[in-house]
Scaffold this active site. Structure first.
Site, mmCIF file in Angstrom:
data_model
loop_
_atom_site.group_PDB
_atom_site.id
_atom_site.type_symbol
_atom_site.label_atom_id
_atom_site.label_comp_id
_atom_site.label_asym_id
_atom_site.label_seq_id
_atom_site.Cartn_x
_atom_site.Cartn_y
_atom_site.Cartn_z
ATOM 1 N N VAL A 25 0.843 -1.193 0.000
ATOM 2 C CA VAL A 25 0.000 0.000 0.000
ATOM 3 C C VAL A 25 0.877 1.241 0.000
ATOM 4 O O VAL A 25 1.805 1.365 0.808
ATOM 5 C CB VAL A 25 -0.951 0.018 1.215
ATOM 6 C CG1 VAL A 25 -1.840 1.255 1.182
ATOM 7 C CG2 VAL A 25 -1.808 -1.241 1.235
ATOM 8 N N LYS B 57 -3.350 0.576 -3.377
ATOM 9 C CA LYS B 57 -2.892 -0.782 -3.075
ATOM 10 C C LYS B 57 -2.417 -1.467 -4.343
ATOM 11 O O LYS B 57 -3.162 -1.605 -5.314
ATOM 12 C CB LYS B 57 -3.999 -1.602 -2.412
ATOM 13 C CG LYS B 57 -3.531 -3.021 -2.056
ATOM 14 C CD LYS B 57 -4.401 -3.688 -1.031
ATOM 15 C CE LYS B 57 -5.755 -4.062 -1.600
ATOM 16 N NZ LYS B 57 -6.514 -4.876 -0.628
ATOM 17 N N ASP C 43 -11.288 -11.428 5.916
ATOM 18 C CA ASP C 43 -9.967 -11.144 6.481
ATOM 19 C C ASP C 43 -10.074 -10.142 7.628
ATOM 20 O O ASP C 43 -9.262 -9.234 7.752
ATOM 21 C CB ASP C 43 -9.036 -10.609 5.390
ATOM 22 C CG ASP C 43 -7.556 -10.771 5.746
ATOM 23 O OD1 ASP C 43 -7.251 -11.613 6.620
ATOM 24 O OD2 ASP C 43 -6.718 -10.061 5.157
#
Length: 534
Positions: free
Chosen positions: A24, A39, A136
């Site tokens: 990032v 990103k 995630d």
């Protein structure tokens, strides 16, 4: 793409984060003249370079995240494929990750963890309503922003519900936060996201993941066969943590059930979208050291209200006549920033440190005598049920004409000065002030830093020591300022600037004797937990 620009538009400045599947960058959008986070999606571990699935997954991520518009979710602006690899352009949020906060400052108190958890859960639930699985959820992907917001970010392996048709390829960057059925069956669901959320709350209060093992293999083995490690610091959050980490998805808490349990630990003000806080980051704030004398004893036969007024008047008179330092007060300049000045050592009002007359501000409530007859109910409407509606015993609801509602001890006195509303302890030594700040403060941490600079430039108080300025999780974003001020037995003040749903900004300032500061924090939490804009 040239060496420093993506798609001829996003100029890469520096790397601000790396992970197993991405890097990032802080970048500048040259067209819209704003900072963004870009990103760079890297080849997935174990997959051949140039894998065609990489672009497909990136599009899925961009589509998933772009469907979300929620104050607790990092926004996605653009999805690109250039230079032979995918890029995702996102909102840049100056922040620290929840992982960094806990590693540096230690586990959060349960009420603080509950408030952070409520914000994350709100963002996650919004994603689920939009048909998006995060897959995630973990402490590194929760951001504590400098402006006080809590955001869930990095939908790096998110997929739409309707794009999951059978076992998925399991991508495990942080196995400690992956639900058992994901490891066993290679499938994702709302329930697996909630398990990961529960593991994140576990991290908040325990400072470690629920399966703390030396190696990934040991973590996966424990995940498959053993219950999570028992909690020891979760306290009132034990039920929600254990309920979210149940092995059987059918027995796991739902988002709605988890939210009720979290709110029981940290009830949110009605006006809040991001549930309330008391700081995960550094600093709960100090101020005001003064030579206050003990309050005069109550005369036999005085009624309660007149006794309160006499005590306050006597204590304030000692402060002014004996040369004690009165309160630090604020007014607003033409630039919308607060101006501070130390009030007089005498009734005449000459600033103690010689500040220019133009910088003087109205006296605080504690600087003038309370008018005769001022009593516990003056200026507000208490609820008839003291201690009810979630308030501590002996407290009442107070509806203030200044546009807010707050719980307060039933015997405290209300007074006003210069647009500031004060609630004063009749026993002396403690007060809470409520004031309006300029609307739509973009950076509350910067606001307090500017206020501190003004204070030190205009009239630096004797013995001023900064304890810290930092964001806190409260209402629609907040920041606190803490410092000490020398003199007498010492005072300790915590100042909070925060936004509410209708765009207004308020300040809450809590002052107590330095020696009894820790004991009085529960009182301040009761004030902040009950505050509602009206």
């Amino acid at each position: 793409m040239d060496s420093g620009t993506v798609a001829g538009r996003y100029r890469l400045l520096r790397v601000i984060g790396t992970g197993g599947m991405s890097r990032v960058w802080l970048a500048r959008d040259e067209i819209l003249a704003r900072e963004v986070a870009v990103k760079e999606v890297l080849a997935m571990p174990g997959l051949p370079a140039g894998q065609a699935d990489l672009w497909t997954r990136t599009i899925a991520e961009g589509r998933a995240a772009a469907r979300l518009a929620h104050p607790n979710v990092v926004r996605v602006y653009d999805v690109l494929f250039t230079g032979g690899r995918p890029w995702i352009v996102m909102e840049y949020v100056p922040s620290r990750s929840l992982e960094d906060v806990v590693r540096r400052d230690g586990p959060l108190e349960p009420d603080v963890a509950a408030r952070v958890g409520l914000a994350v859960l709100d963002g996650l639930a919004a994603a689920h309503r939009a048909g998006v699985l995060h897959r995630d959820v973990k402490p590194p992907n929760v951001l504590i922003a400098d402006d006080g917001r809590v955001l869930l970010g990095d939908f790096g392996i998110a997929v739409l519900h309707d794009e999951v048709d059978g076992p998925e390829t399991l991508l495990i960057a942080s196995p400690s936060y992956v639900a058992p059925e994901r490891v066993r069956d290679h499938v994702s669901s709302v329930e697996t996201d909630l398990w990961s959320f529960g593991a994140t709350v576990y991290w908040c209060v325990e400072g470690r993941p629920p399966y703390a093992r030396p190696t990934t293999a040991e973590v996966l083995a424990a995940l498959a066969t053993s219950p999570p490690d028992p909690v020891s610091l979760a306290g009132p959050l034990t039920e929600v943590v254990e309920g979210l980490l149940r092995r059987d998805p059918a027995e796991r808490l739902t988002a709605a059930q988890a939210r009720v349990l979290l709110a029981d630990v940290a009830p949110a003000p009605r006006s809040a979208v991001v549930p309330a806080l008391v700081a995960p980051l550094a600093a709960t704030m100090r101020l005001f050291r003064s030579s206050a004398a003990a309050p005069a004893p109550a005369a036999p036969g005085d009624d309660r209200r007149r006794t309160a007024a006499r005590i306050l008047t006597a204590a304030i008179g000692v402060l002014l006549v004996a040369g004690g330092i009165a309160g630090l007060v604020s007014a607003y300049g033409s630039d919308g920033r607060p101006r501070f000045v130390d009030r007089a050592q005498s009734v005449g009002g000459t600033p103690q440190n010689g500040a220019a007359a133009a910088a003087r501000a109205p006296a605080t409530c504690a600087d003038g005598a309370v008018p005769p007859g001022t009593g516990p109910l003056h200026g507000g409407t208490p609820s008839p049920a003291a201690g009810g509606d979630g308030l501590p015993a002996g407290w009442v609801w107070h509806d203030d004409p200044a546009g807010f509602r707050i719980g307060r001890p039933a015997d405290w006195v209300r007074a006003t000065a210069g647009g500031i509303v004060c609630f004063l302890d009749p026993a002396g030594g403690r007060r809470l002030t409520v004031g309006l700040a300029p609307p739509a403060v973009a950076d509350r941490v910067a606001y307090w830093r500017a206020a501190e600079q003004d204070l030190l430039r205009l009239d630096p108080p004797t013995g001023y020591t900064s304890i810290g300025i930092g964001p806190v999780v409260y209402a629609r974003g907040a920041a606190d300022w803490e410092f000490t001020y020398a003199g007498g037995p010492g005072w300790h003040t915590q100042r909070r600037l925060f936004g509410v749903a209708d765009g207004r900004e308020f300040t809450l300032s809590w002052t107590a004797a330095d020696g009894s500061w820790s004991a009085g924090q529960s009182t301040f939490r009761a004030f902040t937990g009950s505050f509602q804009s009206r």
